[in-house]
Design a protein around this motif. Sequence first.
Motif, PDB file in Angstrom:
ATOM      1  N   ILE A 292      30.714 104.981 -43.413  1.00 55.39           N
ATOM      2  CA  ILE A 292      30.163 106.252 -42.958  1.00 55.39           C
ATOM      3  C   ILE A 292      30.981 107.384 -43.565  1.00 55.39           C
ATOM      4  CG2 ILE A 292      29.224 105.354 -40.828  1.00 55.39           C
ATOM      5  CD1 ILE A 292      31.602 106.528 -39.367  1.00 55.39           C
TER       6      ILE A 292
ATOM      7  N   ARG B 204      32.803 111.149 -43.976  1.00 60.06           N
ATOM      8  CA  ARG B 204      33.771 111.825 -43.137  1.00 60.06           C
ATOM      9  C   ARG B 204      33.078 112.705 -42.097  1.00 60.06           C
ATOM     10  NH1 ARG B 204      39.424 114.003 -44.730  1.00 60.06           N
ATOM     11  NH2 ARG B 204      39.265 112.309 -46.176  1.00 60.06           N
TER      12      ARG B 204
ATOM     13  N   PHE C 144      31.753 110.617 -39.482  1.00 58.51           N
ATOM     14  CA  PHE C 144      32.871 110.083 -38.718  1.00 58.51           C
ATOM     15  C   PHE C 144      33.337 111.093 -37.681  1.00 58.51           C
ATOM     16  CE2 PHE C 144      37.455 109.846 -38.135  1.00 58.51           C
ATOM     17  CZ  PHE C 144      37.575 108.561 -37.663  1.00 58.51           C
ATOM     18  N   LEU C 145      33.496 112.358 -38.139  1.00 56.34           N
ATOM     19  CA  LEU C 145      33.987 113.378 -37.226  1.00 56.34           C
ATOM     20  C   LEU C 145      32.985 113.639 -36.121  1.00 56.34           C
ATOM     21  CD1 LEU C 145      35.651 115.697 -39.822  1.00 56.34           C
ATOM     22  CD2 LEU C 145      36.795 114.447 -38.000  1.00 56.34           C
TER      23      LEU C 145
ATOM     24  N   LYS D 248      31.017 111.464 -34.860  1.00 58.75           N
ATOM     25  CA  LYS D 248      31.161 110.381 -33.891  1.00 58.75           C
ATOM     26  C   LYS D 248      32.404 110.566 -33.044  1.00 58.75           C
ATOM     27  CE  LYS D 248      28.461 106.903 -36.151  1.00 58.75           C
ATOM     28  NZ  LYS D 248      28.315 105.542 -36.565  1.00 58.75           N
ATOM     29  N   MET D 249      33.479 111.050 -33.733  1.00 55.48           N
ATOM     30  CA  MET D 249      34.713 111.294 -32.995  1.00 55.48           C
ATOM     31  C   MET D 249      34.451 112.309 -31.887  1.00 55.48           C
ATOM     32  SD  MET D 249      37.517 109.781 -33.900  1.00 55.48           S
ATOM     33  CE  MET D 249      38.742 110.976 -33.370  1.00 55.48           C
TER      34      MET D 249
ATOM     35  N   THR E  38      34.206 106.765 -28.081  1.00 60.20           N
ATOM     36  CA  THR E  38      34.893 106.110 -29.200  1.00 60.20           C
ATOM     37  C   THR E  38      35.381 104.738 -28.786  1.00 60.20           C
ATOM     38  OG1 THR E  38      35.722 108.297 -29.627  1.00 60.20           O
ATOM     39  CG2 THR E  38      36.503 106.538 -31.042  1.00 60.20           C
TER      40      THR E  38
ATOM     41  N   VAL F 184      32.676 102.282 -28.668  1.00 62.00           N
ATOM     42  CA  VAL F 184      32.266 101.839 -30.001  1.00 62.00           C
ATOM     43  C   VAL F 184      33.273 100.845 -30.550  1.00 62.00           C
ATOM     44  CG1 VAL F 184      31.870 102.567 -32.387  1.00 62.00           C
ATOM     45  CG2 VAL F 184      31.019 103.956 -30.501  1.00 62.00           C
TER      46      VAL F 184
END
Lengths: 469, 501
Positions: free
Chosen positions: A6, A8, A11-12, A14-15, A22, A25
């Motif tokens: 994925i 960046r 990713f962020l 999702k973060m 998180t 996951v």
Amino acid sequence: MENKNISRREFLKKMGLGVAATSVVAAACSDKKSENNSAIEIPKGKMTYRQNPKTKEKVSLLGYGMMRLPVVATNDDKNNGSARESDAPIDQEMVNKLVDFAIEHGVNYFDTSPAYCKGQSEKATGIALSRHKRSEYFIATKLSNFAPETWNYKSSVQMFQNSLKELQVDYVDYLLLHGVGMGSGMEEYNARYVNNGVLDYLLGQREKGIIRNLGFSFHGDVAVFDYLLSMHDKYKWDFVQIQMNYMDWHYAKQINPRNVNAEYLYGELSKRNIPVVIMEPLLGGRLVKMPDAIVKQMKQREPEYSVASWALRFLGTFDGVMTCLSGMTEMSHLQDNLHTLCPLKPLNNEEMNFLYSIAKTMVEMNTIPCNECQYCMPCPYGLDIPSIFTHYNRCIVEGNISQSTADENYKKARRAFLIGYDRKVPKLRQANMCTSCGECISHCPQRIAIPSELQRIDQYVEKIKQNTL
Amino acid sequence: MKHKTLKTIRVTLAVIFFTLITLLFLDFTGALNLYLGWIAKIQFLPALLALNFGVVLVLVALTLIFGRIYCSVICPLGVFQDIVAHINSIRHKNRYHYHKEMKILRYSVLVIFIIALVAGIGSLVALLAPYSSWGRMVQSLFQPIYIWINNFFAYIAQRMDSYAFYSQEVWIRSVSTFVIALISFLVIGIIAWKTGRGYCNSVCPVGTILSFLSRFSLLKINIDEDKCIHCDKCTKNCKASCINGKENFVDYSRCVVCGDCQSVCPKDAISYSFKKKKTVAKPSTSATENKVDESKRAFLLSATALASTTVFAQDKKKVDGGLAIIEEKKQYERTTQIVPPGAKSIKNLQQHCTGCQLCVSKCPNDVLRPSTDLMHLMQPVMSFEKGACRVECTACSSVCPTGAIQKISKEDKTAIQIGHAVWVKQNCIVVTDEHQCGNCARHCPSGAITMIPLHPDKDDTLMVPAVNENRCIGCGMCEYVCPSRPFAAIYVEGNAVHKTI
């Protein structure tokens, strides 16, 4: 593993879902299997058994391999796995729990060795099993006199006596000459067992009933295998342990010209009516971590069963197979295997062909046949050989090995390979540190030409680092 | 009505410049070099040393037109001081007062600086150069924190099977540079906390040079005597201590055009305009400003590691599994230092480098580290215990703002000889352990190492490396991958002047 690669930004994003999300996951990723299994009840008393023709005892088709025992959880989660990779002590409490659960569900064959888990496996096995009635389980252990200093009578006998002590038993059910055919083949076999009189000693122990069944585990040079079977009339092997699975059935030789197809090994044994014990039924997990497309095909056929189940069912389909040893580190592994073999659903011809076609596809992917058995370790120069191979294989399976810089996904694959490499293997333990001293070669049961494979990987790394692929 | 326009513009620009240059130093991936590299190159001293006359002329022109806006916008150390001073001012308002220019201190520091520059005493230059001071602080003190945060993300990413972040090792490249960075952070920070722009206006050599020009700048802060009620608010809020409100006098040599006075003036008496009012007053020599203590700099990181030729402990294999312990490699005491390709020569690097650590913060292979040599403290040198100067990397040459490391292409790099490999027979495992290796030859990117028989007369097949010094570029790959520890059996000696092969 659908969320690999994925970006960046994603990713962020999702973060941003927050710590709670998180961790969910993360948990889902790391423990998919147990999640799948939690809904399935494992029946008691349904285990499939095979009879040992000599003793008439019934051996469970699922055997417990005690070489990947769990360790106490540490902060260093590099391997978060078993005692073979990690330096942490064995989690005895968990071992007890696993053994109890296994026995409760009909497993009665436990396979260990003085060499496993840096020498800690027998002791842990002894502790766990001694809590049960001696009649409830069979113990298999080995005479693992690999080091040349132990090739003498005294050390070898001492090793066997020590096994009895560690296992807290006065007899063993199954004893194996460990890894015959490895190293220099016949020469090494003779040095380890024949010239020093150790084999005679073991035969004597069998007479006395201290060893109830005597056999050997085979890796490597087929001349030794053929020789030992030719001596069957003299030694009366009670069982033989071989590596067998749907990859090695037709393709062991193709993967590595110095290896023997399991079809031949099994055929020779069943001809002589020698019970076969299977090691590496899952190829050290390689038959679990399959490419997505293959997983899909398997799930389409058997949505309720795991990818691993196919490998065990394949083996169970052969009547000569007495037991399949699986090194179950986690409860979820054990539950999944029990789910498959309580009771066994043999494969039909069409399903067998399906697996052979998968094997063909896998062979064409050209992975390195490393099962992470760790026999090559420790490398005197500090390399983490199994981790390097595992990473390389994983990249092949996930399509992250490029053919050229012109490849469509080259950039992404390069990043995945290099970052993943540093994550999996510390810099000073990577392939470029191999001196090609060759210390490892004779120890590899898969007979991988380790130094040249490491150099091949290193050259690949150099090329993608320099973008000159 | 208070006029805040000047201050608002100044603060906005300062925040942008400061953030960007700090990011440039923090970033260890090299991704920002392309976009932010220019910001290091427009710094005064680096541009001067790089003989980048275009930039110097623009900066001179800017100062002649607008005053010392360089100090309050472009110079990161200046903005750092403003930030520290601002934090203290939140609670302690109206805390400044006018004092006279400390000419003797100012000019003696400048003279020392120029002498150091000419005489090539790199450590003194690096110590006083404002941009480099900030760079050093960021690289030594803040980059580790940045990397730790990154590593935390990398850890999470790893759990999520994502390659969005990767982790990086944090290590102190030179204890002396780290301590210097810490001390200058504290000293400059404390001066700023107490006196605002005290360091800038009494120590900083760039500040002093620009002050010559700012006296004559077109646009200046002017106090309208008709409107002024002599409330002294401007004096009390001038962090440069350059406004004497009693006499309506502004010392333009120290004014950094921050606009704070204008924003506090209750009568709108202060304007930023062309009109000239007064000339500079006589400075006094009374105050002794905190000067950075030189004696504390006397560090020597002795790389005098004792040569214990421990033969690698070959673990006897009895059981499977486990990892052999890897002994840490020790640094060779090289007769000639190795400096990065593009530096041209050690002399060129030493003459131009201001020790800002930008190259060090960018080196992805952990090769560059600040020198521990007293004369050239903080200037970059190379060593290969943790990595080699990889052929495809030109990170340091692409960021260096001073011309100490000049820009080279990857192709150039393969032909620049920065040193040459030397084989140390008594360390080589082929000699000590009598088994094959050849790892140096396998990894030499320029094919300078060939394997030759150890005993040409005997039958054994042992091969040892032979270095063709003419082809060797000194990248250190051989030294890095050499299995002999703690000292590699092949190491690089630097070339004082780089050659092209």
